[in-house]
Design an enzyme around this catalytic site. Structure first.
Site: not given
Ligand SMILES: [Zn+2]
Length: 291
Positions: A2-3, A172
């Site tokens: 499940p996301e 980043r």
């Protein structure tokens, strides 16, 4: 697995069914490694507690609970009582946290429904129903925290505003895909939704986050929210499949545009979709539409 959209769907389904009800008592299998908090600690925290709210934090389901009264205390001296009351503010609003892992399910059912195999928690509710946690592969985790103590880490992708999102990523040095999957930055965006968002934003998964313009990152912010919202909307119609005991297993799926479509034509330009492996995960993209 499940996301975020599936977890949101399950949390919404539970939110329609259980707030206001009280957990009378609980049975726990005690099997490792399901219990991140000790089973006795979970039982003590949730037994007798009223369910105030159910919400999703990242990929966790959080039950906000309230405990009334409490043992003893009433005949204590005034200062002692005040001290206990202050403590109670914390311990009387426990949180029950459920992570579904790969195969975990949370169902609401009548007490006479047979308890299926791999059930690890049964919370008996005052209404006569039961809240059950079933998890065959045991990657799911159950824990308790006191009063808002649960920290899911990262920002909530559906709540973070554009500027904050851009600020999280623009310095980043890692590939943007890895940064999107970094739960310390944004919580709950998994592999599928990261690929789909990058496709919609026209950004290749391997691009360094720091090489993207603020405009591109802004576009990605919009794409992440759009993809997650679409998936949640798709799940909305099938909520009962997830939280009612007789529901079907398996999750709904967003129509993937690139994810798991290696070699198939891009839906926009017909160029075959490519697959690369990044930090051990498959990433799918269109070499023409994504730069
Ligand atoms: Zn394309």
């Amino acid at each position: 697995m499940p996301e975020l959209p599936e977890v949101e769907t399950i949390a919404r389904g539970l939110r329609k069914r259980v707030p206001g009800d009280t957990i009378e008592d609980v049975w726990l299998s005690g099997k490792k490694p399901t219990f991140k908090s000790k089973p006795a600690e979970i039982a003590a925290a949730i037994s007798g507690a009223r369910i105030l709210a159910v919400r999703r934090m990242g990929k966790h389901i959080v039950f906000d609970l309230e405990r009334n009264g409490g043992p003893a205390g009433e005949r204590r001296s005034e200062p002692e009582r005040a001290k206990r009351k202050r403590k109670r503010v914390v311990s009387h609003h426990p949180q029950w946290i459920v992570h579904l892992g790969m195969t975990g399910r949370m169902v609401v059912c009548e007490a006479d429904e047979p308890v299926v195999k791999h059930t690890h928690a049964v919370a008996r509710l005052e209404s006569g129903r039961e809240l059950r946690f079933i998890d065959p592969r045991r990657f799911g985790r159950l824990s308790v925290e006191s009063a808002g103590g649960f920290e899911a880490g990262g920002v909530e992708p559906l709540e973070v505003d554009r500027e904050r999102f851009i600020d999280l990523f623009h310095a980043r040095k890692t590939p943007i895909k890895s940064a999107l999957l970094n739960q310390k930055l944004v919580r709950g965006v998994g592999n599928i939704y990261a690929d789909e968002s990058l496709f919609r934003a026209g950004i290749r998964p391997r691009r360094r986050a720091s090489s993207l313009t603020r405009e591109q990152l802004g576009k990605l912010h919009g794409a992440v929210q759009e993809v997650l919202r679409e998936a949640i909307a798709l799940g909305g119609s099938s909520i009962s499949d997830y939280v009612d005991a007789d529901g079907e297993e398996g999750f709904f799926q967003l129509q993937h545009r690139v994810y798991a479509r290696e070699g198939e034509p891009c839906l926009v330009c017909k160029t075959p979709v490519k697959r690369v492996v990044l930090i051990g995960r498959s990433s799918h993209y269109c070499p023409q539409c994504q730069r």
